[in-house]
Design a protein around this motif. Sequence first.
Motif, PDB file in Angstrom:
ATOM      1  N   LEU A  15       0.827  -1.210   0.000  1.00 28.29           N
ATOM      2  CA  LEU A  15       0.000   0.000   0.000  1.00 28.29           C
ATOM      3  C   LEU A  15       0.867   1.269   0.000  1.00 28.29           C
ATOM      4  O   LEU A  15       0.780   2.112  -0.895  1.00 28.29           O
ATOM      5  N   ASN A  17       4.391   1.400   0.272  1.00 24.63           N
ATOM      6  CA  ASN A  17       5.785   1.212  -0.184  1.00 24.63           C
ATOM      7  C   ASN A  17       6.791   1.727   0.844  1.00 24.63           C
ATOM      8  O   ASN A  17       7.856   2.249   0.491  1.00 24.63           O
ATOM      9  N   TYR A 130       2.058  -1.902   9.765  1.00 24.28           N
ATOM     10  CA  TYR A 130       2.137  -0.453   9.949  1.00 24.28           C
ATOM     11  C   TYR A 130       1.455   0.043  11.226  1.00 24.28           C
ATOM     12  O   TYR A 130       1.976   0.921  11.904  1.00 24.28           O
ATOM     13  N   PHE A 131       0.277  -0.513  11.549  1.00 25.12           N
ATOM     14  CA  PHE A 131      -0.464  -0.010  12.715  1.00 25.12           C
ATOM     15  C   PHE A 131      -0.199  -0.821  13.974  1.00 25.12           C
ATOM     16  O   PHE A 131      -0.882  -0.634  14.993  1.00 25.12           O
TER      17      PHE A 131
HETATM   18  P1  4NP Z   1       2.984  -0.899   3.647  1.00 21.28           P
HETATM   19  O1  4NP Z   1       2.408  -0.363   5.044  1.00 21.28           O
HETATM   20  O2  4NP Z   1       1.813  -0.949   2.682  1.00 21.28           O
HETATM   21  O3  4NP Z   1       3.493  -2.263   3.979  1.00 21.28           O
HETATM   22  O4  4NP Z   1       4.057   0.073   3.227  1.00 21.28           O
HETATM   23  C1  4NP Z   1       1.666   0.817   5.169  1.00 21.28           C
HETATM   24  C2  4NP Z   1       2.297   2.038   5.117  1.00 21.28           C
HETATM   25  C3  4NP Z   1       1.570   3.204   5.283  1.00 21.28           C
HETATM   26  C4  4NP Z   1       0.208   3.151   5.489  1.00 21.28           C
HETATM   27  C5  4NP Z   1      -0.442   1.917   5.528  1.00 21.28           C
HETATM   28  C6  4NP Z   1       0.298   0.750   5.359  1.00 21.28           C
HETATM   29  N1  4NP Z   1      -0.544   4.351   5.664  1.00 21.28           N
HETATM   30  O5  4NP Z   1      -1.757   4.261   5.947  1.00 21.28           O
HETATM   31  O6  4NP Z   1       0.032   5.442   5.556  1.00 21.28           O
END
Ligand code: 4NP
Length: 158
Positions: A15, A17, A130-131
Amino acid sequence: MSTRSSTASVLFVCLGNICRSPLVEAVARQRSAQAGLAVTFASCGTGNWHIGKGADPRMVRAAAAAGYDLSPHRARQVRGEDFNAFDWVLAMDCDNLETLVSVRDGRGAPAELFLPWSGLRTPMEFPDPYFGDMQGFQEAVALAERGVDGLISRLRAP
Ligand code: 4NP
């Protein structure tokens, strides 16, 4: 017209990167080099919030602890031409995949889910750390290594 080079190429997509796909890219680059496999790896996100930014510091830390350097990474967003430039476009989860199918708009490489493509039955989706807490980032490193080992076996198969 295809813009693909003769070296096999894989684009990993999540999502933002900044967590999963840059991690998988770094693990794939390191492990394929160790395996003597000439493959080009890159990553991008379906979202635009983090364009130009480095990987999430928690992801950088967990990856570094396992020997992977994410410091050169800069986030970018997927674009339609990616489907002509890469042999495989591999999504981390079903939401990413759904977005990719619409960005692809029928051209070039099909979009697929990374972990099943790499031969893993469970999980099918790469959980988004991320969360969550640091443990989620450490688990992401272990899962990336499992997925990449499967991917290397697949790329090596005759
Ligand atoms: P990724 O994780 O997709 O593994 O890079 C995330 C990074 C940021 C966000 C969500 C998922 N965001 O909501 O900003």
